[in-house]
Motif scaffolding. Sequence first.
Motif, PDB file in Angstrom:
ATOM      1  N   GLY A  46       0.826  -1.202   0.000  1.00 32.18           N
ATOM      2  CA  GLY A  46       0.000   0.000   0.000  1.00 32.18           C
ATOM      3  C   GLY A  46       0.855   1.244   0.000  1.00 32.18           C
ATOM      4  O   GLY A  46       2.093   1.177   0.011  1.00 32.18           O
ATOM      5  N   GLY A  47       0.226   2.386   0.026  1.00 34.34           N
ATOM      6  CA  GLY A  47       0.944   3.654   0.073  1.00 34.34           C
ATOM      7  C   GLY A  47       1.878   3.818  -1.117  1.00 34.34           C
ATOM      8  O   GLY A  47       1.631   3.322  -2.223  1.00 34.34           O
ATOM      9  N   LYS A  48       2.988   4.520  -0.886  1.00 34.89           N
ATOM     10  CA  LYS A  48       3.967   4.746  -1.943  1.00 34.89           C
ATOM     11  C   LYS A  48       4.689   3.465  -2.359  1.00 34.89           C
ATOM     12  O   LYS A  48       5.213   3.369  -3.477  1.00 34.89           O
ATOM     13  N   ALA A  49       4.729   2.487  -1.473  1.00 36.98           N
ATOM     14  CA  ALA A  49       5.437   1.240  -1.774  1.00 36.98           C
ATOM     15  C   ALA A  49       4.810   0.513  -2.960  1.00 36.98           C
ATOM     16  O   ALA A  49       5.477  -0.247  -3.658  1.00 36.98           O
ATOM     17  N   ALA A  50       3.542   0.748  -3.217  1.00 36.14           N
ATOM     18  CA  ALA A  50       2.871   0.064  -4.319  1.00 36.14           C
ATOM     19  C   ALA A  50       3.405   0.502  -5.675  1.00 36.14           C
ATOM     20  O   ALA A  50       3.262  -0.235  -6.667  1.00 36.14           O
ATOM     21  N   THR A  51       4.005   1.696  -5.734  1.00 33.26           N
ATOM     22  CA  THR A  51       4.529   2.212  -7.007  1.00 33.26           C
ATOM     23  C   THR A  51       6.013   2.532  -6.934  1.00 33.26           C
ATOM     24  O   THR A  51       6.566   3.125  -7.860  1.00 33.26           O
ATOM     25  N   THR A  52       6.664   2.137  -5.839  1.00 32.14           N
ATOM     26  CA  THR A  52       8.094   2.422  -5.688  1.00 32.14           C
ATOM     27  C   THR A  52       8.904   1.693  -6.759  1.00 32.14           C
ATOM     28  O   THR A  52       8.695   0.504  -7.010  1.00 32.14           O
ATOM     29  N   ALA A  53       9.821   2.420  -7.400  1.00 33.69           N
ATOM     30  CA  ALA A  53      10.705   1.808  -8.390  1.00 33.69           C
ATOM     31  C   ALA A  53      11.877   1.161  -7.663  1.00 33.69           C
ATOM     32  O   ALA A  53      12.610   1.830  -6.917  1.00 33.69           O
TER      33      ALA A  53
END
Length: 528
Positions: free
Chosen positions: A355-362
Amino acid sequence: MTGNAALTTPESTAPQSPPEEPSVTVSGSPGETRRRAGALLALARFETRELLFQVQILLFFALDLVYVVLQMTLQEGMDDYPVLNQVDRATQPEPLLFAIAVLVCVNAAVLRSRKHGTTQQFDVLAMEPWRRTVAHVLSVVPYAALTALLVAAEYLWEALKPGAIGHGSLGELAIAPLTIMLAGIAGVLLARLVPSGFAPLVFVIAFYMAMVVASDAAAEGKWWGWLSPLVFPAYFPGDPVPADLLGRPAGWHAVYLLGLCAVLACVALLRSGGRTRAVKVVTAVALATTAAGVVGQLPHDKAALEAARRAASETPEKVQSCTEYDGSKYCSFPEWSGVRDDWSAVVDRVQSLAGGKAATTALTVRQRIDTSGGVEADTYIEPATTPGQVTVGTRWGGNRVPEFAVGVATVLVTGTEKSVLQDMCDARMVTIMWLVLGNDPSPAKTFQNVRLDDSTEGSGLLLTPTDGIGMTANQSTVVNELLERPHAEVAARVKEHWTELTSAATTTAQAARLLGVEQPKEAEKCGE
């Protein structure tokens, strides 16, 4: 005169024709050469069949064959991704017992006439002793060829797998059949030099001890260690490394072995009286070939090899290429480029639950090795300190997949691998395990495999590509309860409470409450 005339008869006065000369084939003529070659090959075929009837030959070849078949059939998940620069070397020690059997049986075949007291009868035969020696040498060739077929089958079985990594070496693959050939020729030579049934036993013991010493010397970088026919790797089978970091002169070693086989065969011929011009020429060529093999195995630019190993260990980004999938980069040594898709699939599976930013973290998935303790050694890889970087090793498949998933989940939850050095006695550990197991097709089995104690209960150590993570008994209990809840419900709660579940201030009991499972009744025991 009258008396002499009376003795004269028509037969005596008739002109006498010269007696008819018998048909004689000149030695060295084409016809004689063909007959000698045919006789020699016939004797070689006979000796080959005789060897086939020896119990030792049949037993140890059968054992070698059974071992190879079992290797092909009884395999684990990691065997789906074989590293071919290890597969080729794995074929070398297997036929050692068969080589010993060939040596002993060929030696006994050469001494057969001595054993039965028929040596003197050979003196009346047209075939010279040195030609009989050639026949004994040729009788070994079919068994070396059988070993080559077995080696080829074993290698191709692995090389044709879709997940095969890298490439093998023809020089490494040639070692096993050349070892069989060398053993058989050594048996012939021993019979000519020391005609005793005990000589092979003493020779095998002394030779094995010398081979072990030479292998250790080769592992330490001493050139003379490569004078041993078979060089056992010092650390193999540790973690694989790129083929160009091995520093094994496999091709030249095969040339050296081939020359050594020819030299020993020529010595046996010379000992048997074969001092013809052809034998002397072949001996000179064999010595030159062996010398070339020795020179080729000498260390060349050792400093460059050491520099390449350091670069691969300390600054892999300089020697790796990368592929980008959905914003994340996957970097590996060239031989592992085909496995990047598999890494990406694991990252997608784990990250889809975050969830949060981790879902789209590169993320940057980087392959790392450590050659400081030697190539293919069982070494420890330090966790990366770079944010968003995930370490992956050079082995893949089997347990390496969930271990990599733990590494990915840890970086998504904590930001870096460095935090793995600390026991996470809080909600983060529960979150990490949910990311690893939530979308896994067999979560209970994976949970068991990824722990050092092969258990899903109590405290334990989670395995990762770098360092392990301590897990408390309460955390194990909460994770097991999560796996029994409806997947969609737990996934929604994780994303809803992502901030709290990734905070070190949130306890395991609080994480259980947020995720809707029963809270552990016992107090948390950190550092278990």
